[in-house]
Design a protein around this motif. Structure first.
Motif, PDB file in Angstrom:
ATOM      1  N   GLY A 134       0.957  -1.642   0.175  1.00 39.58           N
ATOM      2  CA  GLY A 134       0.344   0.198  -0.195  1.00 39.58           C
ATOM      3  C   GLY A 134       0.879   1.279   0.017  1.00 39.58           C
ATOM      4  N   ALA A 135       0.557   2.011   1.185  1.00 41.79           N
ATOM      5  CA  ALA A 135       2.134   3.003   1.679  1.00 41.79           C
ATOM      6  C   ALA A 135       2.908   2.564   1.077  1.00 41.79           C
ATOM      7  N   GLY A 136       3.724   1.636   1.211  1.00 43.66           N
ATOM      8  CA  GLY A 136       5.240   0.873   0.229  1.00 43.66           C
ATOM      9  C   GLY A 136       6.199   0.570   1.673  1.00 43.66           C
ATOM     10  N   GLN A 137       5.467   0.417   3.284  1.00 44.29           N
ATOM     11  CA  GLN A 137       6.425  -0.173   4.313  1.00 44.29           C
ATOM     12  C   GLN A 137       6.677  -1.924   4.050  1.00 44.29           C
ATOM     13  N   TRP A 138       5.189  -2.506   3.467  1.00 43.23           N
ATOM     14  CA  TRP A 138       5.400  -3.929   3.061  1.00 43.23           C
ATOM     15  C   TRP A 138       6.058  -4.538   2.117  1.00 43.23           C
ATOM     16  N   GLY A 139       6.879  -3.292   1.281  1.00 43.76           N
ATOM     17  CA  GLY A 139       6.892  -4.216  -0.404  1.00 43.76           C
ATOM     18  C   GLY A 139       8.236  -3.295   0.028  1.00 43.76           C
ATOM     19  N   SER A 140       9.052  -2.396   0.830  1.00 42.07           N
ATOM     20  CA  SER A 140      10.549  -2.336   1.273  1.00 42.07           C
ATOM     21  C   SER A 140      10.495  -3.190   1.915  1.00 42.07           C
ATOM     22  N   CYS A 153      12.710  -9.799  -6.052  1.00 38.87           N
ATOM     23  CA  CYS A 153      11.036  -9.529  -4.789  1.00 38.87           C
ATOM     24  C   CYS A 153      10.532  -9.353  -6.190  1.00 38.87           C
ATOM     25  N   LYS A 154       9.285  -8.937  -6.215  1.00 44.15           N
ATOM     26  CA  LYS A 154       8.853  -8.737  -7.010  1.00 44.15           C
ATOM     27  C   LYS A 154       7.248  -7.454  -6.651  1.00 44.15           C
ATOM     28  N   VAL A 155       7.331  -6.207  -6.051  1.00 39.05           N
ATOM     29  CA  VAL A 155       6.039  -5.380  -6.080  1.00 39.05           C
ATOM     30  C   VAL A 155       5.111  -4.635  -6.604  1.00 39.05           C
ATOM     31  N   PHE A 156       4.025  -4.933  -6.257  1.00 41.93           N
ATOM     32  CA  PHE A 156       2.781  -4.594  -7.151  1.00 41.93           C
ATOM     33  C   PHE A 156       2.646  -3.249  -6.291  1.00 41.93           C
ATOM     34  N   MET A 157       2.381  -2.528  -6.608  1.00 41.33           N
ATOM     35  CA  MET A 157       2.807  -1.343  -5.779  1.00 41.33           C
ATOM     36  C   MET A 157       1.056  -0.418  -5.708  1.00 41.33           C
ATOM     37  N   GLU A 163       2.182   7.024  -6.406  1.00 42.15           N
ATOM     38  CA  GLU A 163       2.873   8.663  -6.872  1.00 42.15           C
ATOM     39  C   GLU A 163       2.826   9.120  -6.016  1.00 42.15           C
ATOM     40  N   HIS A 164       2.237   8.706  -4.993  1.00 36.19           N
ATOM     41  CA  HIS A 164       2.587  10.502  -3.988  1.00 36.19           C
ATOM     42  C   HIS A 164       3.722  10.239  -3.254  1.00 36.19           C
ATOM     43  N   LYS A 165       4.157   8.305  -2.826  1.00 33.93           N
ATOM     44  CA  LYS A 165       5.889   8.138  -2.058  1.00 33.93           C
ATOM     45  C   LYS A 165       6.639   7.532  -2.782  1.00 33.93           C
ATOM     46  N   PRO A 166       7.089   8.602  -4.047  1.00 27.11           N
ATOM     47  CA  PRO A 166       8.076   7.696  -4.843  1.00 27.11           C
ATOM     48  C   PRO A 166       9.334   7.507  -3.859  1.00 27.11           C
ATOM     49  N   TYR A 167      10.016   7.946  -2.533  1.00 27.04           N
ATOM     50  CA  TYR A 167      11.065   7.282  -2.289  1.00 27.04           C
ATOM     51  C   TYR A 167      10.707   6.175  -1.642  1.00 27.04           C
ATOM     52  N   ARG A 168       9.860   5.639  -1.827  1.00 28.16           N
ATOM     53  CA  ARG A 168       9.441   4.187  -0.857  1.00 28.16           C
ATOM     54  C   ARG A 168       9.941   3.163  -2.642  1.00 28.16           C
ATOM     55  N   LYS A 169      10.033   3.720  -3.548  1.00 23.61           N
ATOM     56  CA  LYS A 169      10.158   2.808  -4.903  1.00 23.61           C
ATOM     57  C   LYS A 169      11.474   2.867  -4.421  1.00 23.61           C
ATOM     58  N   HIS A 170      12.219   3.628  -4.210  1.00 21.66           N
ATOM     59  CA  HIS A 170      13.556   4.152  -4.313  1.00 21.66           C
ATOM     60  C   HIS A 170      14.322   2.598  -3.340  1.00 21.66           C
ATOM     61  N   GLY A 176      16.724  -4.182  -4.378  1.00 16.92           N
ATOM     62  CA  GLY A 176      17.356  -4.942  -4.669  1.00 16.92           C
ATOM     63  C   GLY A 176      15.587  -5.580  -5.806  1.00 16.92           C
ATOM     64  N   GLY A 177      14.329  -4.903  -5.244  1.00 11.81           N
ATOM     65  CA  GLY A 177      13.021  -5.600  -5.353  1.00 11.81           C
ATOM     66  C   GLY A 177      13.152  -4.714  -6.649  1.00 11.81           C
ATOM     67  N   LYS A 178      12.234  -5.249  -7.701  1.00 13.62           N
ATOM     68  CA  LYS A 178      11.364  -4.335  -8.689  1.00 13.62           C
ATOM     69  C   LYS A 178      10.172  -4.300  -7.775  1.00 13.62           C
TER      70      LYS A 178
END
Lengths: 378, 378
Positions: A134-140, A153-157, A163-170, A176-178
């Protein structure tokens, strides 16, 4: 004056607490599309058998593997703080404590289960994990955990959060996650949603569909799916939070706990803190246990208890839970981590047993309280 | 296996270590525009006298006030980790340790000095602090500290970072700070720069000019300026890092330290870790002490030792330091916190004494190492 209690590594609990062993009535089993209980083997396309065994276990205590402990030690035990500043700001005679899970590598409680999930998949021979966030906590958190055990690791966000939280993607990429925004064009589930709603902001339910689809479509069988909340084994792994807190409160000299309060989205943060105290409550202790959810996504306070799908596209079994309906999509809001339609079956069962006093809070009231907390504490 | 050492609050040092007491030769005094040494009273327009006393103190140990300790306890002592994962990734026989200052409210070492600076200003009757910030770490740390003591806080943030890192602004606002991009139109210094360079990405030197100007132009005298690095009292407050690390290494069973490595922008992070070990080195211990700076802003490795202004507009005294020239503006880069032309006088003096072995690293090599660290450790 003692501000916080910091346990040493050797004081960390060596076992997780399984609430299923103590609930007065068992959680009803997950059902398949045919209305029949799902057999553990049927989950094997999605999860490795060692995690499925934990999912259905009735054992009260489950040992934490040494390899998992060694990663958890990087930030655990986490500190328990006495909130002197907040007490003063609130002018309350109450003694308030908070457990600080923000010291983890990903900044939340999520690595507590990401690490054992990655570990159990690794020893089961799995090479890649898919998940939603969701917010990216679990994906990171899962990206971090996979990097520790050499898994892809592949994450569907959820797109609105993407869009609101681009830093979590980084952050995910650093580990090493996608990370792809969901709904995506990479799965049938995503394409179907986009065909009907090209501007869909996404939801956890949609992202779960995509992640499960990608896992089960790998013909090698070496890709599995990992879920960051809702399931029994996730609740189990999070109980370290409450088990540590009990030890820490004792060191603070507290003999009786009056209230346990935790936010509840899918249920894992709440379960992690509260389940060890629920055990005391079921044994007769007078404790009020309060899950707090967003009033825009109020599964516990306004949902219906029934069997429902865990996702939108029907990739998951039917789970017994308080739910707003698996097609529920909340309005776009800032608290993206809580955009989920259902509540964990174990938490739902505890509510049915009359053990919980849930509460729902609107977004702005919640932000106001968070600012007060930040200014008075952390 | 012990992964980290976590000291208890009562084990935290009760005094800061002042390197000035032990350097073979004293740091030359700051000079005014007339070439004469600045008297402490002349700094009183910018800083409160209690901090000026610390700035010029020759005492080896300076007690930490109880009110400051009680805020620092929220996250201190910080953990010292054994980097088992990184050692394995590097295939090195070395035993590597790292001090984790990321557990602070603002996520860096900066609150270590922000809290005492806010405290000393508060007890001196000051109502508002101004400051500059590069990447936003210092601005958010000072916003946090000011919120703890009921002070207003205004932060001039280097424009390139302000644009790249919008979340830091939100963090400052959450703690009640005001954040404006620098160069701004709110000061003469900012307007002059914008007139000459309308697209200026800004620099710490410019932002310092703006913050000092705003502080000294308050006719009530209740506004002062706070600096997040460079000055002696800032180095002093950061020495908790190294003092704790020494205790923690002893608990790990280490009898001898071979190398101390820390990044150096203005110098405070480096000073905080290294100064207590420099004391051992000056007493005869065989320790290599390595400040690491960005090769795009290489004050220690390619700067000149001379008296130079601390800012661009000449609002500060001349300080004796390794400098690239006060009008130096590095290329836009990601490591915005390190965009400063000079090195702290105490660190500069230690280099002149032959006590340091500085090194400069290019941005991409640094990022590559950071990714390796993230994937193997945190």
């Amino acid at each position: 004056m003692m501000t916080k209690v910091q346990l040493q590594e050797h004081e960390m609990p060596r076992s997780w607490y399984n609430l299923a062993a103590d609930l007065p009535n068992p959680v009803p089993p997950p059902l398949g599309g045919d209305g029949q209980p799902i057999k553990p083997e049927q989950l094997a396309a999605v999860f490795p058998m060692n995690l499925i065994e934990q999912e259905v276990s009735g054992e009260r205590w489950i040992d934490i593997p040494q390899e998992v402990l060694e990663i958890l030690y990087r930030w655990r035990p986490s500190p328990l703080h006495r909130a002197y500043g907040l007490e003063k700001a609130l002018k309350t005679p109450a003694r308030i404590y908070y457990k600080n899970e923000g010291v983890s590598p990903a900044g939340s409680h999520k690595p507590n289960t990401a690490v054992p999930q990655a570990y159990y998949n690794k020893i089961a021979g799995i090479e890649k994990l898919t998940t939603e966030t969701g917010a990216g906590q679990w994906g990171s958190a899962l990206s971090f955990a996979c990097s520790q055990f050499g898994l892809e690791c592949k994450v569907f966000m959820v797109r609105s959060s993407y869009e609101h939280k681009p830093y979590r993607k980084h952050l995910m990429q650093t580990w090493g996650g996608k990370c792809v925004p969901s709904p995506s064009t990479q799965t049938k589930a995503g394409r179907d949603i986009l065909a009907a709603h090209p501007d869909s902001p996404g939801s956890l339910g949609i992202a779960i569909s995509e992640a499960v689809e990608e896992a089960v479509s790998d013909p090698s069988g070496k890709t599995k799916y990992a879920l960051g909340s809702v399931l029994n084994h996730v609740m189990l792994h999070q109980t370290l939070i409450g088990l540590e807190a009990k030890k820490q409160l004792a060191i603070f000299g507290e003999k009786k706990v009056d209230q346990i309060i935790a936010c509840a989205g899918g249920g894992s943060n709440f379960a992690g803190l509260s389940f060890p105290f629920l055990a005391d409550k079921m044994a007769g202790a007078d404790i009020e246990i309060i899950p707090v959810e967003p009033s825009s996504c109020p599964s516990l306070t306004r949902g219906k208890y029934s069997y429902d799908l865990g996702d939108v596209a029907g990739m998951t079994p039917y789970l017994p839970m308080y739910t707003l309906g698996h097609s529920f999509i909340p309005h776009a809001m800032h608290a993206g981590g809580l955009r989920y339609h259902g509540m964990a079956p174990l938490v739902s069962q505890a509510l049915r047993e009359g053990l919980l006093n849930p509460s729902a809070v609107p977004q702005l009231e919640c932000f106001k309280a968070a600012v007060l907390f930040a200014r008075s504490e952390y």
